[in-house]
Design an enzyme around this catalytic site. Sequence first.
Site, PDB file in Angstrom:
ATOM      1  N   VAL A  60     -19.926 -52.656  13.624  1.00 36.60           N
ATOM      2  CA  VAL A  60     -20.458 -52.044  14.668  1.00 36.60           C
ATOM      3  C   VAL A  60     -19.398 -51.052  15.452  1.00 36.60           C
ATOM      4  O   VAL A  60     -18.276 -51.393  15.650  1.00 36.60           O
ATOM      5  CB  VAL A  60     -20.771 -53.201  15.479  1.00 36.60           C
ATOM      6  CG1 VAL A  60     -21.230 -52.608  17.044  1.00 36.60           C
ATOM      7  CG2 VAL A  60     -21.748 -54.099  15.085  1.00 36.60           C
ATOM      8  N   ALA A 105     -14.793 -50.562  18.418  1.00 34.71           N
ATOM      9  CA  ALA A 105     -15.476 -51.061  17.144  1.00 34.71           C
ATOM     10  C   ALA A 105     -15.122 -52.602  16.658  1.00 34.71           C
ATOM     11  O   ALA A 105     -14.356 -53.052  17.695  1.00 34.71           O
ATOM     12  CB  ALA A 105     -15.301 -50.317  15.862  1.00 34.71           C
ATOM     13  N   LYS A 106     -15.875 -53.267  15.802  1.00 33.27           N
ATOM     14  CA  LYS A 106     -15.378 -54.578  15.492  1.00 33.27           C
ATOM     15  C   LYS A 106     -16.248 -54.692  14.288  1.00 33.27           C
ATOM     16  O   LYS A 106     -17.399 -54.176  14.060  1.00 33.27           O
ATOM     17  CB  LYS A 106     -16.032 -55.494  16.456  1.00 33.27           C
ATOM     18  CG  LYS A 106     -15.178 -56.810  16.368  1.00 33.27           C
ATOM     19  CD  LYS A 106     -13.524 -56.700  17.127  1.00 33.27           C
ATOM     20  CE  LYS A 106     -12.823 -57.909  17.018  1.00 33.27           C
ATOM     21  NZ  LYS A 106     -11.554 -57.725  17.830  1.00 33.27           N
ATOM     22  N   GLY A 107     -15.474 -55.676  13.371  1.00 33.43           N
ATOM     23  CA  GLY A 107     -16.298 -56.252  12.105  1.00 33.43           C
ATOM     24  C   GLY A 107     -16.118 -57.571  11.782  1.00 33.43           C
ATOM     25  O   GLY A 107     -15.567 -58.082  12.514  1.00 33.43           O
TER      26      GLY A 107
END
Length: 423
Positions: A60, A105-107
């Site tokens: 994201v 962001a992050k995942g």
Amino acid sequence: MSTNFSFWNMACQQLDLVAKRMDLDPNIHAKMRHCQRALVVSVPIRMDDGSVKVFEGYRVQHNSERGPTKGGVRYHPGVTLDEVKALAMLMTWKCAVVGLPYGGAKGGIVCDPAGMSLGEIERMTRRYTSEISIIIGPAKDIPAPDVNTNPQVMSWMMDTYSMTVGYSVPGVVTGKPVEIGGSQGRMDATGRGVATVLIAASERLGLHPAQSTVAVQGFGNVGSSAAKFLHGKGFKVVGVSDVGGGLFNPRGLDIPALLAHVKKNPKKRLEGFGGGEYVGDHDAANARLLAMPVDILAPCALENQITAENAGAVKAKIIVEGANGPTTPEADEILSKAGVVVVPDILANAGGVTVSYFEWVQDLQSNFWDEEDVNRSLDRLMMRSFQDVYDVAAREKCDLRMAAQILAVSRVAKASALRGIYP
Ligand code: NAD
């Protein structure tokens, strides 16, 4: 926690409070309440027993108005799109508060790496990287380690992306080993940053290191580094805890000896160290640690540790949030009424993403710094950021958490207004 709890809703509510307080332009506010991109991917891999298992993964990107997006990748059974979106938004604020030219962001992948072999984790990492490679890249979005991912996982991500484009691209991820473009000082960066802002906060309250006591919850990457730096500066660390229990010594723990003990202990735990009283029940140890009569409390383990139930028992004058989200909003209110100064996570633990930024800069320039240069730049940036937040708090007559958020949101809002809306 109820299954209806939404971390994303909580992050939006926090943004709403800040927006109201700073009278944010409603059009910019509306844009910030959404993630720019969210990619959901299937990650099929062959398991060691020959079967195929399909994992779900996410990446994201919340906001790229200040630059490429940046954020960790988490491997955990509890990962959800909702959580990844919230953490991406928090990364936007964290990068902005320390002035890095990044968005958030992050995942994550929904998986339990503890039950997987190294080969399975490698195949899962490579397939996930391939699936998200359409939106990551050194100029687009730069992943990094988070819960249950490490320099080895970053090496596989970097290699997979590089194989796809046909040449080595070290700047596609940070938190890599130094041998393939990682930065000196990255391992200690978050704990060092925690110690730096803690020292700045304690100076404002007139505390002197040699007379100040500290309790640290969590003795992993962040907690152990923070304890090491504080001990080195003369603070007396009188309590530490980990997932197994807590260790207490009112005369001060010998932190270098404890670090050596944990390093050679196969489970990497505090248990078995002779230089203090060990409490093996981790609930009892945490309850005692959080209520210790210390000057400074540094929660460096997990989210949701200081809650409405135990905040009233806190006796520390300063709390420095090494972990992400260790204090609930209800606890915050109780602490604020009791006059406890809380240095918020988006400022206190930003040392990690700061040195990740230095790593990315070094990779892009193929020009590597020595550890002294990295540490000097980190210390300078953390001290400047603390002062910036402190000044906003004084101007706005608010606590440091609200001040950090006002500073972050206003920086993103300025970028948003300048860039306008495409088309
Ligand atoms: P880690 O896994 O290295 O260490 C976590 C520590 O907490 C371990 O000592 C573990 O035993 C302990 N712990 C776990 N459950 C506990 C419990 N219930 N009570 C007491 N101790 C407990 O993780 P880390 O990298 O040190 O991260 C800690 C926190 O800091 C997380 O919230 C993470 O998101 C945040 N953070 C880490 C970094 C980084 O660079 N590593 C950067 C920013 C934020």
